[in-house]
Design a protein around this motif. Sequence first.
Motif, PDB file in Angstrom:
ATOM      1  N   MET A   1      30.700  -1.660  32.762  1.00 21.27           N
ATOM      2  CA  MET A   1      31.475  -0.683  33.279  1.00 21.27           C
ATOM      3  C   MET A   1      32.550  -1.455  33.884  1.00 21.27           C
ATOM      4  N   PRO A   2      33.808  -0.811  33.392  1.00 16.19           N
ATOM      5  CA  PRO A   2      34.911  -1.374  34.349  1.00 16.19           C
ATOM      6  C   PRO A   2      35.022  -1.189  35.766  1.00 16.19           C
ATOM      7  N   LYS A   3      35.673  -2.179  36.459  1.00 17.26           N
ATOM      8  CA  LYS A   3      35.997  -2.050  37.858  1.00 17.26           C
ATOM      9  C   LYS A   3      37.090  -0.734  38.018  1.00 17.26           C
ATOM     10  N   ILE A   4      37.246  -0.273  39.095  1.00 23.99           N
ATOM     11  CA  ILE A   4      38.199   0.838  39.483  1.00 23.99           C
ATOM     12  C   ILE A   4      39.249   0.258  40.146  1.00 23.99           C
ATOM     13  N   ALA A   5      40.602   0.423  39.926  1.00 25.70           N
ATOM     14  CA  ALA A   5      41.715   0.209  40.644  1.00 25.70           C
ATOM     15  C   ALA A   5      42.377   1.537  41.279  1.00 25.70           C
TER      16      ALA A   5
END
Length: 104
Positions: A1-5
Amino acid sequence: MPKIARLTLFKIPDPANVQEAIKKYSTLTQDALKDGKQYIQQAQASPTHDDPRRQGITLVARTVFESKADMDFYDNECTAHVEIKKLLKQIIEAPPIMLYMDLQ
């Protein structure tokens, strides 16, 4: 799961208040706790350059979260975020613009 910016753009007319907001964001990674642990990966705020294209936006805050669930916690339950919002509600000129995206 990608990080959120997450980017939040503020219209704060007084430069002294911009600096106050920057100071508050500078300790966010330490102040924000979830289950007693720090959960925000990165937090910083920077003033914008004085340019007509900025359309009145004078501060950009960038936060990075491990997940969307962490960002949702920040929005709905984080006491450190409540404190930042208390400050900002007094000094902003218009509601902020908030954008978020996956970090690739």
